[in-house]
Write a protein that holds these residues in place. Structure first.
Motif: not given
Ligand SMILES: Cc1ncc(COP(=O)(O)O)c(C=O)c1O
Length: 368
Positions: A267-271, A291-300, A323-335
């Protein structure tokens, strides 16, 4: 439990500070049950790999669902497992070299059953001497290279020579063979993955037969990973599968097999949203591995990870409606889940949108 984090229990996901590792408990539990059910009706059994989650309570859950033992990568991981109450049938699926580690391994065996892999005669001699010093007998697997070209002996003859040395060493007990077709587990095309794994595991089966023809019993042959659990797990002569990633899943396994649900996210926040086509979040390389591949945003939709820097994730935005803006959250699937987990102190387990548990990742950073 981290006391300052305990206050989060019962609160919504939004209360968790970021970056954070979040487990979808329902999806993870489904994965545990699914894997347990698969092996319940087969001659081969599951020895889940601890290196993926590094958290003893999750090893206990896997054991409760039918796993016969646990694999781990390092002596320090075995120490965490034992301290966490897993006392039987632990296999360090690697070579243990250096006097300090060998002594630690023997000390552990005075309190628990921790086995080890070997591929070197000098190492076998050192293990035997230390085992006698500590007055313990430890189980030993001989590792066979099945084509990954990492560790392991290359021929059945070399394996037999080591098996004989182990069998003749006071303090050591020969248990079996380990091979790992790690170069096959992520082949996306199923037919190609099946063909590659079957071909490579044949080397392990032939080594087993060669040793047994010499009159020595091979009790266990271990192999496999998440991508080959139901390929290698079906091969007669394979006794245990050492799958790890199935518990959580990651981008590197996307498209390889659909049997398990992704259950872990960062879980990550737009800064910063410096431009319409750029979003920056707080998930840098200290929170997610690449190390293997990049993470991917979930449902964005329409948002792609461009790169990770030390503290920042760079996202490219193709979708003009975003319209994502500062303070919004994005979840990522790990690479790559295993190296991502190793960056965090704890998991936040969430069910129906509420934090249910906070679990320490006790073996985080335990790489010795
Ligand atoms: C020896 C060994 N067995 C099994 C595994 C588990 O692989 P996976 O996470 O793909 O299930 C690994 C992973 O690196 C490994 O090194």
């Amino acid at each position: 439990m981290f006391s300052s984090e305990a206050r989060l229990i019962g609160l919504p996901l939004a209360a968790i500070d970021t970056p954070a590792l979040v487990i979808d408990l329902e999806a993870m539990e489904d994965n545990i049950v699914r894997m347990g059910t698969y092996f319940a009706t087969r001659p081969s059994k599951l020895r889940p790999h601890f290196k993926t989650h590094k958290c003893p309570i999750l090893a206990h859950k896997q054991l409760a669902a039918g796993a016969v033992g646990v694999a781990c990568a390092k002596v320090e991981e075995a120490e965490v497992l034992v301290a966490g109450g897993v006392l039987h049938n632990i296999l360090i699926a690697n070579q243990v070299v250096t006097r300090t580690k060998i002594f630690k391994l023997m000390g552990l065996n005075r309190h628990a059953e921790v086995m080890v892999c070997v591929d070197d005669s000098g190492n076998v001699a050192e293990l035997a001497e230390a085992a006698q010093t500590f007055g313990v007998e430890i189980g030993v697997f001989v590792e066979v290279n099945v084509g990954m070209n990492r560790c392991g002996v290359d021929t059945a003859q070399a394996a037999l020579a080591l098996v004989r040395q182990v069998s003749n060493s006071k303090g050591l007990r020969f248990v079996g063979l380990q091979g790992y077709e790690g170069h096959d587990v992520k082949i996306v095309d199923l037919a190609q993955r099946q063909a590659a794994a079957r071909r490579d595991i044949q080397r392990l089966i032939e080594t087993r037969e060669y040793i047994e023809r010499s009159g020595i019993q091979v009790q266990l042959v271990d192999a496999g990973g998440t991508g080959t659990y139901n390929i290698t797990g079906e091969i007669p002569g394979i006794d245990e599968i050492q799958a790890g990633s199935y518990l959580f899943g990651d981008v590197s396994y996307l498209g390889v097999l659909e049997d398990f649900r992704p259950s872990l996210s960062v879980l990550s926040t737009v800064v910063s949203r410096p431009a319409r086509d750029r979003i920056i979040t707080d998930m840098g390389l200290k929170a997610a591995s690449t190390d293997q591949t990049l993470p991917q945003p979930v449902e964005v939709p329409g948002v792609q990870v461009r790169k990770l820097a030390e503290e920042h994730c760079y996202l490219a935005v193709d979708d003009p409606a975003n319209e994502l803006s500062v303070g919004d959250r994005i979840a990522f699937l790990p690479g790559h889940v295993c190296t991502t987990v190793n960056l965090h102190d704890r998991y936040y387990g969430v069910r129906n949108g509420l934090v249910e548990v906070v679990w320490e990742i006790a073996a985080r950073g335990k790489s010795r």
